[in-house]
Scaffold this motif. Structure first.
Motif: not given
Length: 204
Positions: A146-159
């Protein structure tokens, strides 16, 4: 002798870099998991696509429970029992899912299980996100990575991109994530009124 010293030096440097990347990936995933678990509830809107097909969905989570709604599937999980409703078949399957089975339904579970089920590696850091590759520690998983992209500002996953055993991929583009108030446990349990005419199949 100089060649040996150089090789030893390079091996130490490379090991240090790899170790740092792994620690960074774990730290990022730890912050993401803490952000999700600290909220009273979290709701995510997403688009899931594979090949030429795609559909929108909504996932609501709270304290290890979740409810998922999409055109092709509805799922409720109250922390012990999972109900899965297929509109096409008009039937509800009731199961007591394993951790692996939960991962197949709830993509956010990948983040919560990063310590026990995956080996994470930071692939790259961009201006707005961290891209982390997660490789299963055990064989038999539905996906090979799995490749997970984490938003730097919110620390929620974006993709999230899942590579399946047959090398096909599933992409989950998370359009929005928001925290909310506490939700009744009934939200995470199937009710007869949700599908009045559906056949109930108890597989527990």
């Amino acid at each position: 002798m100089k060649r040996l010293i150089t090789l030893l030096f390079m091996s130490v440097v490379i090991s240090g870099i790899c170790g740092y990347a792994a620690e960074s990936a774990e730290s990022i995933l730890g912050k993401a998991a803490s952000r999700i678990n600290a909220a009273k509830s979290v709701t995510a809107e997403y688009v899931i696509s594979s090949g030429q097909s795609s559909e929108k969905g909504r996932l609501t989570m709270a304290s290890g429970k979740f409810a998922l709604t999409s055109p092709s599937l509805r799922t409720w999980y109250d922390g012990l029992t999972m109900w899965t409703y297929s509109p096409a078949l008009d039937e509800v399957n009731i199961t007591t899912p394993t951790a692996g089975e939960l991962l197949e339904v709830n993509p956010f579970a990948v983040i919560n299980n990063y310590k026990t089920l995956y080996s994470p590696r930071l692939l790259k850091s961009t201006s707005d996100g961290y891209m982390i590759e997660m490789t299963p520690l055990h064989k038999g998983q539905t996906f090979s990575k799995a490749v997970v992209t984490i938003n730097k500002e919110s620390f929620y996953p974006s993709h999230i991109r899942l590579t399946l055993a047959d090398r096909s991929t599933v992409d989950i583009d998370i359009k929005s994530v928001r925290s909310g108030d506490a939700i009744s446990i009934d939200t995470f349990r199937f009710k007869k009124s949700d599908a009045p005419k559906a056949e109930i199949i108890d597989l527990r």
